[in-house]
Enzyme design. Structure first.
Site, mmCIF file in Angstrom:
data_model
loop_
_atom_site.group_PDB
_atom_site.id
_atom_site.type_symbol
_atom_site.label_atom_id
_atom_site.label_comp_id
_atom_site.label_asym_id
_atom_site.label_seq_id
_atom_site.Cartn_x
_atom_site.Cartn_y
_atom_site.Cartn_z
ATOM 1 N N ARG A 1 0.799 -1.195 0.207
ATOM 2 C CA ARG A 1 0.189 -0.089 0.057
ATOM 3 C C ARG A 1 0.754 1.464 0.075
ATOM 4 O O ARG A 1 0.635 2.286 0.753
ATOM 5 C CB ARG A 1 -1.080 0.075 1.259
ATOM 6 C CG ARG A 1 -1.930 -1.239 1.468
ATOM 7 C CD ARG A 1 -2.792 -1.119 0.397
ATOM 8 N NE ARG A 1 -3.542 -2.632 0.355
ATOM 9 C CZ ARG A 1 -2.957 -3.856 -0.239
ATOM 10 N NH1 ARG A 1 -2.118 -3.765 -1.097
ATOM 11 N NH2 ARG A 1 -3.593 -4.811 0.121
ATOM 12 N N SER B 1 -10.231 -0.391 4.648
ATOM 13 C CA SER B 1 -9.189 -0.581 5.928
ATOM 14 C C SER B 1 -8.415 0.673 6.423
ATOM 15 O O SER B 1 -8.009 1.415 5.485
ATOM 16 C CB SER B 1 -8.088 -1.618 5.522
ATOM 17 O OG SER B 1 -8.711 -2.805 5.578
ATOM 18 N N GLU C 1 -3.564 3.731 6.521
ATOM 19 C CA GLU C 1 -3.477 3.626 4.968
ATOM 20 C C GLU C 1 -4.082 4.789 4.409
ATOM 21 O O GLU C 1 -3.904 4.876 3.132
ATOM 22 C CB GLU C 1 -4.155 2.181 4.843
ATOM 23 C CG GLU C 1 -4.131 1.666 3.322
ATOM 24 C CD GLU C 1 -4.678 0.257 3.082
ATOM 25 O OE1 GLU C 1 -4.620 -0.619 3.808
ATOM 26 O OE2 GLU C 1 -5.598 0.384 2.220
HETATM 27 C C1 LIG Z 1 -15.505 -0.563 1.085
HETATM 28 C C2 LIG Z 1 -13.784 -0.286 0.599
HETATM 29 C C3 LIG Z 1 -13.202 -1.477 0.592
HETATM 30 C C4 LIG Z 1 -11.847 -1.141 0.082
HETATM 31 N N1 LIG Z 1 -10.921 -2.527 0.115
HETATM 32 C C5 LIG Z 1 -9.598 -2.127 -0.441
HETATM 33 C C6 LIG Z 1 -8.970 -3.200 -0.771
HETATM 34 O O1 LIG Z 1 -9.339 -4.519 -0.662
HETATM 35 N N2 LIG Z 1 -7.610 -3.204 -0.963
HETATM 36 C C7 LIG Z 1 -7.101 -2.069 -1.206
HETATM 37 O O2 LIG Z 1 -5.931 -1.901 -1.518
HETATM 38 N N3 LIG Z 1 -7.967 -0.750 -0.847
HETATM 39 C C8 LIG Z 1 -9.108 -0.863 -0.597
HETATM 40 N N4 LIG Z 1 -9.969 0.324 -0.404
HETATM 41 C C9 LIG Z 1 -9.137 1.593 -0.403
HETATM 42 C C10 LIG Z 1 -9.285 2.172 -1.742
HETATM 43 O O3 LIG Z 1 -10.317 1.789 -2.477
HETATM 44 C C11 LIG Z 1 -8.115 2.045 -2.469
HETATM 45 O O4 LIG Z 1 -7.029 2.580 -1.927
HETATM 46 C C12 LIG Z 1 -8.179 2.583 -4.010
HETATM 47 O O5 LIG Z 1 -6.874 2.198 -4.583
HETATM 48 C C13 LIG Z 1 -8.153 4.064 -3.841
HETATM 49 O O6 LIG Z 1 -8.555 4.766 -5.172
HETATM 50 P P1 LIG Z 1 -9.412 6.071 -5.606
HETATM 51 O O7 LIG Z 1 -9.348 6.090 -6.885
HETATM 52 O O8 LIG Z 1 -10.665 6.188 -4.913
HETATM 53 O O9 LIG Z 1 -8.335 6.932 -5.072
HETATM 54 P P2 LIG Z 1 -8.531 8.220 -4.013
HETATM 55 O O10 LIG Z 1 -9.133 7.879 -2.690
HETATM 56 O O11 LIG Z 1 -9.389 9.330 -4.720
HETATM 57 O O12 LIG Z 1 -7.207 8.768 -3.793
HETATM 58 C C14 LIG Z 1 -6.077 7.932 -3.191
HETATM 59 C C15 LIG Z 1 -4.752 8.529 -3.204
HETATM 60 O O13 LIG Z 1 -4.305 8.312 -4.621
HETATM 61 C C16 LIG Z 1 -4.112 9.593 -5.264
HETATM 62 N N5 LIG Z 1 -4.528 9.527 -6.720
HETATM 63 C C17 LIG Z 1 -5.627 9.226 -7.120
HETATM 64 N N6 LIG Z 1 -5.498 9.347 -8.654
HETATM 65 C C18 LIG Z 1 -4.286 9.374 -8.736
HETATM 66 C C19 LIG Z 1 -3.364 9.643 -10.178
HETATM 67 N N7 LIG Z 1 -4.245 9.351 -11.290
HETATM 68 N N8 LIG Z 1 -2.212 9.750 -10.181
HETATM 69 C C20 LIG Z 1 -1.456 9.829 -8.654
HETATM 70 N N9 LIG Z 1 -2.065 9.741 -7.608
HETATM 71 C C21 LIG Z 1 -3.434 9.675 -7.592
HETATM 72 C C22 LIG Z 1 -4.747 10.624 -4.370
HETATM 73 O O14 LIG Z 1 -4.008 11.971 -4.475
HETATM 74 C C23 LIG Z 1 -4.741 10.120 -2.946
HETATM 75 O O15 LIG Z 1 -3.349 10.358 -2.390
HETATM 76 C C24 LIG Z 1 -11.523 -0.046 -0.046
HETATM 77 C C25 LIG Z 1 -11.947 0.979 0.164
HETATM 78 C C26 LIG Z 1 -13.260 0.939 0.700
HETATM 79 C C27 LIG Z 1 -14.507 2.128 0.582
#
Ligand SMILES: Cc1cc2nc3c(=O)[nH]c(=O)nc-3n(C[C@H](O)[C@H](O)[C@H](O)COP(=O)(O)OP(=O)(O)OC[C@H]3O[C@@H](n4cnc5c(N)ncnc54)[C@H](O)[C@@H]3O)c2cc1C
Length: 299
Positions: free
Chosen positions: A171, A220, A290
């Site tokens: 992560r 998480s 995280e």
């Molecule tokens: C119900 C639930 C279950 C989840 N299960 C998991 C799981 O099993 N495994 C897991 O790893 N995570 C999980 N997550 C967490 C989350 O979904 C992940 O971390 C996901 O990768 C975040 O993606 P996002 O597009 O929503 O990013 P955001 O929340 O919008 O951003 C997260 C970070 O990424 C950066 N970012 C976004 N887009 C870009 C880009 N294009 N270039 C550079 N930086 C960028 C943002 O600035 C920020 O720092 C879960 C979340 C929820 C709500």
């Protein structure tokens, strides 16, 4: 606020856009400016014109972000719904822009008889967020499939990068500073797409059994410490169900904090701090969040 179309830019610029609308915790104050690019070329043009001092935040589906109640004093770039190209590349490849959801990539791969990306189906974020976080589940990790990415910096310069340009951990991804993900090329294994779809359904069912899916959360909250599980440590402190304001440690999964309806970002932050403190006092283990906190005084 009424959307504005900027001269010769084709995207949409919003002002004072509430970020609670764009985060899965449903909290977070307004972004001073919020840009929805029409496509990658439009985004590059927008960045090239940006004031070099403007604070910048990239936002996918906001599923890993805790944005302060005061909001973000700069420009948010939204990729979800904007950078959405998804294509098959050759025998084993997939090209995906950073705003495509992980779930869509997982299903697209299975439909094209490519396997190994099923774990992405339950991650409720974009590929950009998954690349930034090295999102993973059930033993799979985003960077395990990546062969090439393109990044863009705040002046609009686009670069092709290889996995070797990044230090990728659990992560955690450290890459060249000041660059964000525009797109990626993934390589998967040829296989049976029907079996891939069945695996996706199985993994989603397992999630629904163990996680409070459907309630506002960020997944998480803490990384698992080496050799242990954050959820186990939190549960052992009797913190399941513990509340501060509208924020509550999930009864179903102790490493999830849910917004029961009216939580503020401050409630969630206080609860994160309390959990961290209580676990550290009892076990000596300092849990590392995280989720990414976006402070109102973000530089
Ligand atoms: C119900 C639930 C279950 C989840 N299960 C998991 C799981 O099993 N495994 C897991 O790893 N995570 C999980 N997550 C967490 C989350 O979904 C992940 O971390 C996901 O990768 C975040 O993606 P996002 O597009 O929503 O990013 P955001 O929340 O919008 O951003 C997260 C970070 O990424 C950066 N970012 C976004 N887009 C870009 C880009 N294009 N270039 C550079 N930086 C960028 C943002 O600035 C920020 O720092 C879960 C979340 C929820 C709500």
């Amino acid at each position: 606020m009424t959307p504005k179309v900027m001269r010769s830019l084709r995207g949409e610029l919003l002002e004072q856009e509430p970020l609670a609308r764009h985060t899965s915790w449903r909290v977070g104050g307004p972004a001073r400016r919020f840009y929805r690019p029409a496509d990658a070329a439009d985004l590059v043009e927008f960045l090239a014109r940006l004031d070099p001092e403007e604070p910048l935040l990239w936002l996918g589906l906001g599923s890993n972000l805790l944005v302060d109640d005061v909001g973000f004093p700069g420009t948010v770039i939204q990729t979800q719904g904007c950078l959405v190209r998804l294509e098959r590349l050759g025998q084993r490849g997939i090209y995906t822009e950073s705003g495509v959801s992980c779930a869509k990539v997982a299903r697209f791969a299975a439909r094209h008889d490519l396997v190994g990306g099923e774990f992405l189906a339950g991650i409720p974020g974009t590929m950009g967020g998954a690349l930034a976080m090295n999102a993973g589940a059930w033993g799979g990790e985003t960077w395990g499939q990546v062969v090439r990415v393109r990044t863009v910096d705040r002046t609009g310069q686009v670069r092709e990068r290889l996995p070797a340009d990044f230090v990728v951990g659990y992560r955690d991804v450290v890459g060249p500073p000041g660059e964000w993900f525009l797109d990626a090329e993934l390589v998967l294994a040829p296989g049976d797409g029907k079996a891939g779809m069945a695996r996706i359904r199985e993994l989603l069912d397992r999630r629904a059994e163990t996680q409070p899916i459907g309630l506002p959360s960020c997944g998480s909250v803490f990384r698992n410490p080496p050799g242990d599980h954050a959820a186990r440590l939190i549960e052992a402190e009797g913190l399941k169900g513990h509340r501060i304001g509208g924020a509550q440690v999930s009864e179903k999964h102790a490493n999830f904090i849910i917004n029961t309806g009216q939580a503020s970002a401050a409630d969630i932050r206080e609860l994160i701090d309390l959990v961290q403190h209580r676990v550290e006092q009892a076990t000596g283990v300092r849990l590392v969040p995280e989720v990414k906190r976006i402070a109102g005084d973000h530089p």
